[in-house]
Design an enzyme around this catalytic site. Structure first.
Site, mmCIF file in Angstrom:
data_model
loop_
_atom_site.group_PDB
_atom_site.id
_atom_site.type_symbol
_atom_site.label_atom_id
_atom_site.label_comp_id
_atom_site.label_asym_id
_atom_site.label_seq_id
_atom_site.Cartn_x
_atom_site.Cartn_y
_atom_site.Cartn_z
ATOM 1 N N HIS A 155 90.281 37.839 46.590
ATOM 2 C CA HIS A 155 88.938 37.533 47.093
ATOM 3 C C HIS A 155 88.321 38.825 47.618
ATOM 4 O O HIS A 155 88.881 39.901 47.398
ATOM 5 C CB HIS A 155 89.089 36.450 48.181
ATOM 6 C CG HIS A 155 87.829 35.800 48.608
ATOM 7 N ND1 HIS A 155 86.835 35.452 47.742
ATOM 8 C CD2 HIS A 155 87.393 35.409 49.853
ATOM 9 C CE1 HIS A 155 85.840 34.893 48.412
ATOM 10 N NE2 HIS A 155 86.158 34.853 49.697
ATOM 11 N N HIS A 176 86.764 34.108 56.523
ATOM 12 C CA HIS A 176 85.332 33.956 56.286
ATOM 13 C C HIS A 176 84.879 32.739 57.084
ATOM 14 O O HIS A 176 85.597 31.737 57.157
ATOM 15 C CB HIS A 176 85.037 33.736 54.792
ATOM 16 C CG HIS A 176 84.841 35.011 54.033
ATOM 17 N ND1 HIS A 176 84.936 35.096 52.664
ATOM 18 C CD2 HIS A 176 84.540 36.270 54.472
ATOM 19 C CE1 HIS A 176 84.710 36.347 52.285
ATOM 20 N NE2 HIS A 176 84.477 37.077 53.358
ATOM 21 N N HIS A 209 91.549 32.449 54.705
ATOM 22 C CA HIS A 209 90.990 33.781 54.946
ATOM 23 C C HIS A 209 89.918 33.704 56.041
ATOM 24 O O HIS A 209 89.438 32.630 56.388
ATOM 25 C CB HIS A 209 90.435 34.400 53.661
ATOM 26 C CG HIS A 209 89.266 33.665 53.069
ATOM 27 N ND1 HIS A 209 89.345 32.379 52.597
ATOM 28 C CD2 HIS A 209 87.979 34.053 52.856
ATOM 29 C CE1 HIS A 209 88.165 32.009 52.118
ATOM 30 N NE2 HIS A 209 87.314 33.003 52.275
ATOM 31 N N ASP A 269 89.570 30.614 48.563
ATOM 32 C CA ASP A 269 88.608 31.352 47.738
ATOM 33 C C ASP A 269 89.352 32.413 46.935
ATOM 34 O O ASP A 269 90.038 33.259 47.515
ATOM 35 C CB ASP A 269 87.575 32.061 48.627
ATOM 36 C CG ASP A 269 86.627 31.089 49.305
ATOM 37 O OD1 ASP A 269 86.822 29.866 49.152
ATOM 38 O OD2 ASP A 269 85.692 31.557 49.981
ATOM 39 N N ASP A 318 82.966 30.274 56.695
ATOM 40 C CA ASP A 318 82.967 28.914 56.134
ATOM 41 C C ASP A 318 84.371 28.324 56.009
ATOM 42 O O ASP A 318 84.539 27.202 55.557
ATOM 43 C CB ASP A 318 82.215 28.873 54.787
ATOM 44 C CG ASP A 318 82.817 29.770 53.717
ATOM 45 O OD1 ASP A 318 83.270 30.876 54.047
ATOM 46 O OD2 ASP A 318 82.836 29.349 52.536
ATOM 47 N N HIS A 319 85.402 29.111 56.434
ATOM 48 C CA HIS A 319 86.778 28.604 56.379
ATOM 49 C C HIS A 319 87.454 28.537 57.742
ATOM 50 O O HIS A 319 88.520 27.957 57.862
ATOM 51 C CB HIS A 319 87.613 29.461 55.427
ATOM 52 C CG HIS A 319 87.168 29.333 54.007
ATOM 53 N ND1 HIS A 319 87.843 28.600 53.068
ATOM 54 C CD2 HIS A 319 86.050 29.798 53.388
ATOM 55 C CE1 HIS A 319 87.177 28.630 51.918
ATOM 56 N NE2 HIS A 319 86.086 29.351 52.092
ATOM 57 N N HIS A 355 84.761 23.531 46.639
ATOM 58 C CA HIS A 355 84.083 24.765 47.048
ATOM 59 C C HIS A 355 82.935 25.072 46.086
ATOM 60 O O HIS A 355 82.849 26.147 45.499
ATOM 61 C CB HIS A 355 85.093 25.928 47.114
ATOM 62 C CG HIS A 355 84.631 27.123 47.913
ATOM 63 N ND1 HIS A 355 83.936 28.162 47.333
ATOM 64 C CD2 HIS A 355 84.750 27.437 49.216
ATOM 65 C CE1 HIS A 355 83.670 29.074 48.261
ATOM 66 N NE2 HIS A 355 84.147 28.653 49.417
#
Ligand SMILES: [Zn+2]
Ligand SMILES: [Zn+2]
Length: 299
Positions: free
Chosen positions: A137, A62, A60, A207, A64-65, A265
């Protein structure tokens, strides 16, 4: 085949943990799932190699990914990568990468092929498939499943020699399931080739909340890495933020008959994840808490 956990922290890095990044190495190819900021540093430390065949799957959009993709591509260029790279992710992934490359004005030494994914089979190779399922999510998100195709049974060299089959094309015929005739006698593949060996299945949750859909998606997996952002006491927070607790990850893995669960995570609030691991172990018999650069052999 091995799993290499490159980054295991949620949302922000800690002194010991980098942001989400998981690699599955199989037959010299690297399948990377997410590339949070700093993925290139973890990748360098892992020694996985800059010029391997490689695909990146993004769960996804975000930071942090996915923020780590740019640094990774740039360093690969400085390392003179020539192999093309395939990147799969949600809608917006192509724009994200193209805009960044354009505004930073950097060229790449290799081709990058970007594909927006949908539920279903994302890509298929000779020895494996990658499946994709919707996760739950706060933004559109996916989970991925690596499914290795069944491997042919072991070829019994000794038996083949005993039966008088000369080394060469006839061995290949038998290995590919065809009968051969030697000295007037028909030899069946089952005489020299063992049972098919079932392929491995490895799931990557990204996530997500635990859902029935994902329970089915990960059914009978050999390994699943699952969102374990919070401990049981923060169950409400997990619901609010679209994540899972370690306990929820363990319940889903148990219900799905997953053989081995890898918790990952973790929220940066946990200096040590041993409480989360203990909670999960009460529910599932084979659980590990991932740490950065942890390698798990999959046989
Ligand atoms: Zn995250
Ligand atoms: Zn997220």
């Amino acid at each position: 085949m091995k799993l290499v956990m490159l980054g295991t922290s949620a949302a922000q890095p800690t002194e010991r943990r980098g942001l989400s990044c998981i690699c599955l190495e199989k037959d010299g190819e690297i399948l990377m799932f997410d590339a949070g900021e700093g993925a290139q540093v973890a990748f360098l430390k892992s020694g996985l190699g800059w010029n391997k065949r490689m695909k990146i799957f993004v769960t996804h959009m975000h930071g942090d990914h996915c923020i780590g993709i740019l640094g990774l591509l740039q360093t690969m260029t400085l390392q003179h990568r020539t192999e093309h790279m395939e990147i799969y992710g949600p809608d917006g992934i192509e724009e994200f990468i193209a805009n960044n490359i354009k505004s930073l004005n950097f060229g790449l030494s290799f081709a990058v092929l970007i594909t927006a994914v949908r539920r279903g089979i994302v890509c298929e190779e000779k020895t494996y498939r990658i499946h994709c399922e919707s996760a739950m999510h706060t933004v559109p998100a996916f989970s991925f499943l690596f499914e290795e195709k069944d491997r042919p049974g072991k070829f019994d060299l000794q038996k083949a020699k005993e039966l008088g089959v000369p080394e060469g094309p006839l061995w290949h015929e038998l290995q590919t399931g065809k009968e051969v005739v030697v000295g007037g006698r028909t030899i069946r593949p089952s005489e020299v080739v063992g049972q098919k060996r079932p392929g491995k299945k490895v799931g990557i949750s990204g996530d997500t909340r635990p859902t029935k859909q994902l329970e089915e998606f990960f059914r009978d997996c050999d390994y699943v890495t699952f969102d374990s952002t919070f401990s049981d006491s923060l169950g409400e927070k997990a619901k609010e933020t679209g994540h899972s607790t370690a306990v929820e990850a363990a319940i889903l893995a148990k219900n799905a008959n997953v053989k081995n669960l890898v918790l990952t995570h973790f929220s940066a609030r946990y200096r040590d994840e041993s409480d989360l691991l203990e909670e999960a172990k009460k529910i599932h018999g084979s659980v590990v808490a991932a740490s950065d650069l942890l390698e798990i052999e999959i046989r």
